[in-house]
Motif scaffolding. Structure first.
Motif, PDB file in Angstrom:
ATOM      1  N   GLY A  45       5.659  -2.011  44.380  1.00  0.00           N
ATOM      2  CA  GLY A  45       6.743  -2.676  43.664  1.00  0.00           C
ATOM      3  C   GLY A  45       7.836  -1.698  43.275  1.00  0.00           C
ATOM      4  O   GLY A  45       9.036  -1.993  43.381  1.00  0.00           O
ATOM      5  N   THR A  46       7.423  -0.511  42.875  1.00  0.00           N
ATOM      6  CA  THR A  46       8.373   0.549  42.516  1.00  0.00           C
ATOM      7  C   THR A  46       9.154   1.022  43.728  1.00  0.00           C
ATOM      8  O   THR A  46      10.366   1.271  43.651  1.00  0.00           O
ATOM      9  N   PHE A  47       8.474   1.156  44.867  1.00  0.00           N
ATOM     10  CA  PHE A  47       9.157   1.589  46.099  1.00  0.00           C
ATOM     11  C   PHE A  47      10.270   0.601  46.465  1.00  0.00           C
ATOM     12  O   PHE A  47      11.380   1.002  46.825  1.00  0.00           O
ATOM     13  N   LEU A  48       9.954  -0.696  46.390  1.00  0.00           N
ATOM     14  CA  LEU A  48      10.956  -1.709  46.718  1.00  0.00           C
ATOM     15  C   LEU A  48      12.114  -1.663  45.723  1.00  0.00           C
ATOM     16  O   LEU A  48      13.287  -1.771  46.113  1.00  0.00           O
ATOM     17  N   TRP A  49      11.812  -1.476  44.450  1.00  0.00           N
ATOM     18  CA  TRP A  49      12.827  -1.427  43.392  1.00  0.00           C
ATOM     19  C   TRP A  49      13.835  -0.312  43.657  1.00  0.00           C
ATOM     20  O   TRP A  49      15.048  -0.539  43.686  1.00  0.00           O
ATOM     21  N   PHE A  50      13.330   0.896  43.866  1.00  0.00           N
ATOM     22  CA  PHE A  50      14.235   2.026  44.104  1.00  0.00           C
ATOM     23  C   PHE A  50      14.949   1.904  45.444  1.00  0.00           C
ATOM     24  O   PHE A  50      16.092   2.347  45.582  1.00  0.00           O
ATOM     25  N   SER A  51      14.285   1.302  46.411  1.00  0.00           N
ATOM     26  CA  SER A  51      14.927   1.144  47.728  1.00  0.00           C
ATOM     27  C   SER A  51      16.155   0.259  47.629  1.00  0.00           C
ATOM     28  O   SER A  51      17.210   0.567  48.190  1.00  0.00           O
ATOM     29  N   VAL A  52      16.024  -0.864  46.918  1.00  0.00           N
ATOM     30  CA  VAL A  52      17.145  -1.803  46.802  1.00  0.00           C
ATOM     31  C   VAL A  52      18.286  -1.176  46.023  1.00  0.00           C
ATOM     32  O   VAL A  52      19.427  -1.102  46.505  1.00  0.00           O
ATOM     33  N   PHE A  53      18.014  -0.700  44.811  1.00  0.00           N
ATOM     34  CA  PHE A  53      19.087  -0.172  43.963  1.00  0.00           C
ATOM     35  C   PHE A  53      19.614   1.167  44.489  1.00  0.00           C
ATOM     36  O   PHE A  53      20.817   1.430  44.457  1.00  0.00           O
ATOM     37  N   GLY A  54      18.723   1.995  44.991  1.00  0.00           N
ATOM     38  CA  GLY A  54      19.148   3.302  45.496  1.00  0.00           C
ATOM     39  C   GLY A  54      20.009   3.183  46.733  1.00  0.00           C
ATOM     40  O   GLY A  54      21.056   3.839  46.845  1.00  0.00           O
ATOM     41  N   THR A  55      19.600   2.356  47.685  1.00  0.00           N
ATOM     42  CA  THR A  55      20.350   2.198  48.933  1.00  0.00           C
ATOM     43  C   THR A  55      21.769   1.694  48.666  1.00  0.00           C
ATOM     44  O   THR A  55      22.745   2.190  49.245  1.00  0.00           O
ATOM     45  N   ILE A  56      21.871   0.690  47.786  1.00  0.00           N
ATOM     46  CA  ILE A  56      23.206   0.170  47.455  1.00  0.00           C
ATOM     47  C   ILE A  56      24.026   1.236  46.739  1.00  0.00           C
ATOM     48  O   ILE A  56      25.219   1.421  47.019  1.00  0.00           O
ATOM     49  N   ALA A  57      23.400   1.944  45.817  1.00  0.00           N
ATOM     50  CA  ALA A  57      24.120   2.969  45.053  1.00  0.00           C
ATOM     51  C   ALA A  57      24.640   4.079  45.959  1.00  0.00           C
ATOM     52  O   ALA A  57      25.753   4.590  45.756  1.00  0.00           O
ATOM     53  N   PHE A  58      23.859   4.467  46.971  1.00  0.00           N
ATOM     54  CA  PHE A  58      24.315   5.509  47.906  1.00  0.00           C
ATOM     55  C   PHE A  58      25.588   5.066  48.628  1.00  0.00           C
ATOM     56  O   PHE A  58      26.529   5.857  48.796  1.00  0.00           O
ATOM     57  N   GLU A  59      25.599   3.819  49.074  1.00  0.00           N
ATOM     58  CA  GLU A  59      26.775   3.304  49.782  1.00  0.00           C
ATOM     59  C   GLU A  59      27.999   3.285  48.866  1.00  0.00           C
ATOM     60  O   GLU A  59      29.116   3.600  49.289  1.00  0.00           O
ATOM     61  N   ILE A  60      27.786   2.915  47.602  1.00  0.00           N
ATOM     62  CA  ILE A  60      28.889   2.897  46.638  1.00  0.00           C
ATOM     63  C   ILE A  60      29.439   4.301  46.430  1.00  0.00           C
ATOM     64  O   ILE A  60      30.662   4.524  46.449  1.00  0.00           O
ATOM     65  N   VAL A  61      28.542   5.267  46.237  1.00  0.00           N
ATOM     66  CA  VAL A  61      28.956   6.655  46.018  1.00  0.00           C
ATOM     67  C   VAL A  61      29.770   7.165  47.201  1.00  0.00           C
ATOM     68  O   VAL A  61      30.780   7.870  47.028  1.00  0.00           O
ATOM     69  N   ASP A  62      29.355   6.809  48.413  1.00  0.00           N
ATOM     70  CA  ASP A  62      30.028   7.309  49.621  1.00  0.00           C
ATOM     71  C   ASP A  62      31.367   6.623  49.883  1.00  0.00           C
ATOM     72  O   ASP A  62      32.196   7.151  50.641  1.00  0.00           O
ATOM     73  N   THR A  63      31.586   5.455  49.279  1.00  0.00           N
ATOM     74  CA  THR A  63      32.810   4.702  49.595  1.00  0.00           C
ATOM     75  C   THR A  63      33.775   4.587  48.417  1.00  0.00           C
ATOM     76  O   THR A  63      34.765   3.858  48.512  1.00  0.00           O
ATOM     77  N   LEU A  64      33.496   5.265  47.314  1.00  0.00           N
ATOM     78  CA  LEU A  64      34.429   5.222  46.184  1.00  0.00           C
ATOM     79  C   LEU A  64      35.775   5.807  46.604  1.00  0.00           C
ATOM     80  O   LEU A  64      35.813   6.889  47.208  1.00  0.00           O
ATOM     81  N   PRO A  65      36.883   5.143  46.298  1.00  0.00           N
ATOM     82  CA  PRO A  65      38.201   5.599  46.784  1.00  0.00           C
ATOM     83  C   PRO A  65      38.579   7.001  46.320  1.00  0.00           C
ATOM     84  O   PRO A  65      39.195   7.754  47.071  1.00  0.00           O
ATOM     85  N   ASN A  66      38.211   7.363  45.109  1.00  0.00           N
ATOM     86  CA  ASN A  66      38.542   8.696  44.583  1.00  0.00           C
ATOM     87  C   ASN A  66      37.353   9.645  44.584  1.00  0.00           C
ATOM     88  O   ASN A  66      37.381  10.689  43.928  1.00  0.00           O
ATOM     89  N   GLY A  67      36.314   9.254  45.314  1.00  0.00           N
ATOM     90  CA  GLY A  67      35.118  10.089  45.347  1.00  0.00           C
ATOM     91  C   GLY A  67      34.258   9.846  44.114  1.00  0.00           C
ATOM     92  O   GLY A  67      34.666   9.192  43.143  1.00  0.00           O
ATOM     93  N   TYR A  68      33.067  10.377  44.143  1.00  0.00           N
ATOM     94  CA  TYR A  68      32.138  10.183  43.028  1.00  0.00           C
ATOM     95  C   TYR A  68      32.544  11.066  41.852  1.00  0.00           C
ATOM     96  O   TYR A  68      32.709  12.276  41.989  1.00  0.00           O
ATOM     97  N   GLU A  69      32.699  10.449  40.677  1.00  0.00           N
ATOM     98  CA  GLU A  69      33.126  11.168  39.479  1.00  0.00           C
ATOM     99  C   GLU A  69      32.119  11.014  38.339  1.00  0.00           C
ATOM    100  O   GLU A  69      32.485  10.980  37.168  1.00  0.00           O
ATOM    101  N   GLY A  70      30.844  10.902  38.691  1.00  0.00           N
ATOM    102  CA  GLY A  70      29.795  10.823  37.671  1.00  0.00           C
ATOM    103  C   GLY A  70      29.622   9.456  37.046  1.00  0.00           C
ATOM    104  O   GLY A  70      29.098   9.347  35.926  1.00  0.00           O
ATOM    105  N   GLN A  71      30.006   8.406  37.753  1.00  0.00           N
ATOM    106  CA  GLN A  71      29.910   7.057  37.189  1.00  0.00           C
ATOM    107  C   GLN A  71      28.470   6.664  36.849  1.00  0.00           C
ATOM    108  O   GLN A  71      28.236   5.878  35.940  1.00  0.00           O
ATOM    109  N   PHE A  72      27.501   7.210  37.600  1.00  0.00           N
ATOM    110  CA  PHE A  72      26.104   6.824  37.391  1.00  0.00           C
ATOM    111  C   PHE A  72      25.282   7.951  36.760  1.00  0.00           C
ATOM    112  O   PHE A  72      24.047   7.955  36.855  1.00  0.00           O
ATOM    113  N   ASP A  73      25.936   8.880  36.095  1.00  0.00           N
ATOM    114  CA  ASP A  73      25.216  10.014  35.523  1.00  0.00           C
ATOM    115  C   ASP A  73      24.592   9.700  34.162  1.00  0.00           C
ATOM    116  O   ASP A  73      23.566  10.270  33.803  1.00  0.00           O
TER     117      ASP A  73
END
Length: 508
Positions: free
Chosen positions: A367-395
């Motif tokens: 259950g934990t593997f699925l949880w991190f897979s869903v949220f982590g995978t989406i978060a990686f895509e967001i970090v890579d596509t932010l217009p001004n680059g990643y600025e610690g939004q999820f820190d």
């Protein structure tokens, strides 16, 4: 002649408390230890934090290899017992049936074990690993796989193995040998002196107190952070007290009402709400990409499990990461094991050893593997596509999940659902802690009396509220440090428990 009847006067609550304290060494020592820690922490919060932090760092540095070996040993121990012929043995009489359905059982152990932590860390932790890969030279998809791999590692099999070992041993001696629900009773036959029982049980009680204070303190911080984000206001940190008070009142009511009416019901709500939240983001994702990412990460996790567990090979070139994350987590799970393990044992009568280990070790991990897979995978895509680059939004630990929601439709509804889930998870953490400490201080009774549940239902929130109001972040961080410090002596106790269990297992 009618004889006059004499009735003993009803004792006032204060007289009853004094009477219990006079007759119960473990109760009075637990209370004194809590006070001894609280007063200096409130008067000198910075100094106490610096001292506990320094001691924590020293212990984690000195015993880093020991913790790594212990984590791997516990996992292998669970697998070995489960696949052995002993796995068929039932925890209880041969005709005992499980008290709870699989759904409710998993919901209760998951809610108590790490439910609120997963919500807090859902986005923040995978992104932290992705932005600062533990292995140099990693980037792109390789770094994403590695990030999920370590999220699985720190919250997966090894973490649940700490709980499973202590829970299994407690359940064995309580249901098979009819011992009291006390850590010391599992060691009854091998303790050199019965006088050691009190310090061992005191260690378990203190670890539980520190654990629930840290959990409720940081969880209430996330509730305030989410409320700030939702209402676009900046409430001061001490507003967390209102969250703690609400959690405390409901937790006390839940603990008093018993396992079936209170803790079970709220745990089922927890899992239902969490699955709905997970499903919402699961269907927002590219299904094939998610499956591929999860498959790659699981393959790497399984293939390199032993290297990660012992911090060798390419996973041994970053000792600072190992100390800051892996060793810290192993000590944290170990410190939580007396409380969580005892609670899991309490709800597991009638299950075989094999089904117990499968339910505690395997199901929550996937259950934990699925949880991190869903949220982590989406978060990686967001970090890579932010217009001004990643600025610690999820820190930020308290706001990362809410910042993540802002990028999706119905973000306000998602925020409200998550805040409600934090409340219910904290309620199950505190009410199960109240129940377990009551069991321990009420001389190991599996169904403690109402007095102890009310007593700890008042004391735990009182300490937590005092911590937030007067001690602030330094107090909570000192409490977390003390939790790690108590893990060391308990690690040796846990190994003796394993020895006592294996010795007793061979008896008819």
């Amino acid at each position: 002649m009618i004889q006059q009847q004499h009735h003993s006067p009803t004792l006032s609550p204060m007289h009853r408390l004094l009477d219990h304290l006079r007759k119960n060494k473990l109760l009075i020592l637990s209370l004194l230890c809590g006070i001894i820690f609280v007063i200096p922490s409130l008067l000198f919060p910075t100094e106490v934090f610096e001292w506990t932090n320094s001691l924590t760092l020293k212990l984690l540095t000195i015993f880093d290899g020991f913790y790594l070996i212990l984590g791997l040993f516990f996992f292998l121990f669970c697998i070995g017992i489960a696949v052995s012929p002993y796995g068929k043995i039932k925890l209880g009489y041969s005709d005992d049936e499980p008290e709870y359905s699989v759904w409710s059982w998993i919901a209760m152990l998951y809610s108590t074990g790490m439910g609120s932590g997963l919500i807090i860390r859902a986005v923040q932790e995978p992104v932290a690993y992705y932005q600062n890969p533990p292995i140099e030279g990693m980037s792109g998809e390789a770094a994403q796989t590695l990030a999920l791999q370590y999220a699985y590692f720190h919250w997966g099999f090894s973490a649940w193995a700490f709980y499973a070992v202590i829970g299994l041993i407690m359940a064995w001696f309580h249901y098979k040998r009819h011992q009291k629900a006390l850590i010391s009773d599992t060691l009854k036959t091998i303790l050199p002196s019965p006088k050691l029982a009190i310090p061992i049980d005191l260690l378990a009680v203190i670890a539980t107190i520190f654990g629930v204070i840290a959990s409720v303190g940081f969880g209430s911080g996330m509730i305030v952070g989410g409320t700030n984000h939702l209402l676009s206001q900046e409430f001061p940190p001490h507003y967390a007290i209102w969250a703690i008070l609400i959690v405390s009142v409901l937790s006390c009511m839940s603990a008093i009402s018993g396992l079936d009416k209170g803790i079970k019901l709220i745990s089922n709500i927890n899992i239902g709400g969490t699955l709905l939240l997970l499903a919402f983001f699961f269907f927002q994702n590219n299904f094939f990409h998610l499956v591929q990412q999860m498959g790659n990460s699981l393959w790497a996790y399984g293939k390199e499990f032993f290297e990660m567990s012992l911090a060798i090979g390419k996973h041994g070139h970053n000792p600072k990461f190992t100390a800051d994350w892996t060793i810290f987590y192993w000590a944290f799970w170990l410190a939580w094991a007396p409380f969580t393990g005892m609670f899991i044992a309490r709800i597991s009568r009638g299950r075989t050893i094999r089904s117990f280990i499968g339910g505690v070790l395997i199901i929550p991990s996937f259950g934990t593997f699925l949880w991190f897979s869903v949220f982590g995978t989406i978060a990686f895509e967001i970090v890579d596509t932010l217009p001004n680059g990643y600025e610690g939004q999820f820190d930020n630990l308290f706001t990362a999940t809410f910042q993540f929601f802002e990028l999706y439709p119905m973000s306000n509804l998602l925020n409200i659902v998550t805040i409600c889930l934090m409340f219910t998870y904290l309620i199950t953490s505190m009410d199960s802690a109240i129940f377990v400490i009551s069991m321990m201080t009420d001389k190991g009774k599996s169904d403690p009396t109402k007095f102890y549940k009310v007593f700890w239902g008042i004391m735990l929130p009182l300490i937590a509220c005092t911590a937030v109001w007067l001690g602030g972040d330094n107090f909570l961080r000192s409490t977390s440090n003390l939790l790690i410090i108590t893990a060391l002596p308990f690690s040796f106790v846990s190994l003796v428990m394993v020895y006592a269990f294996l010795k007793d297992l061979r008896k008819p």
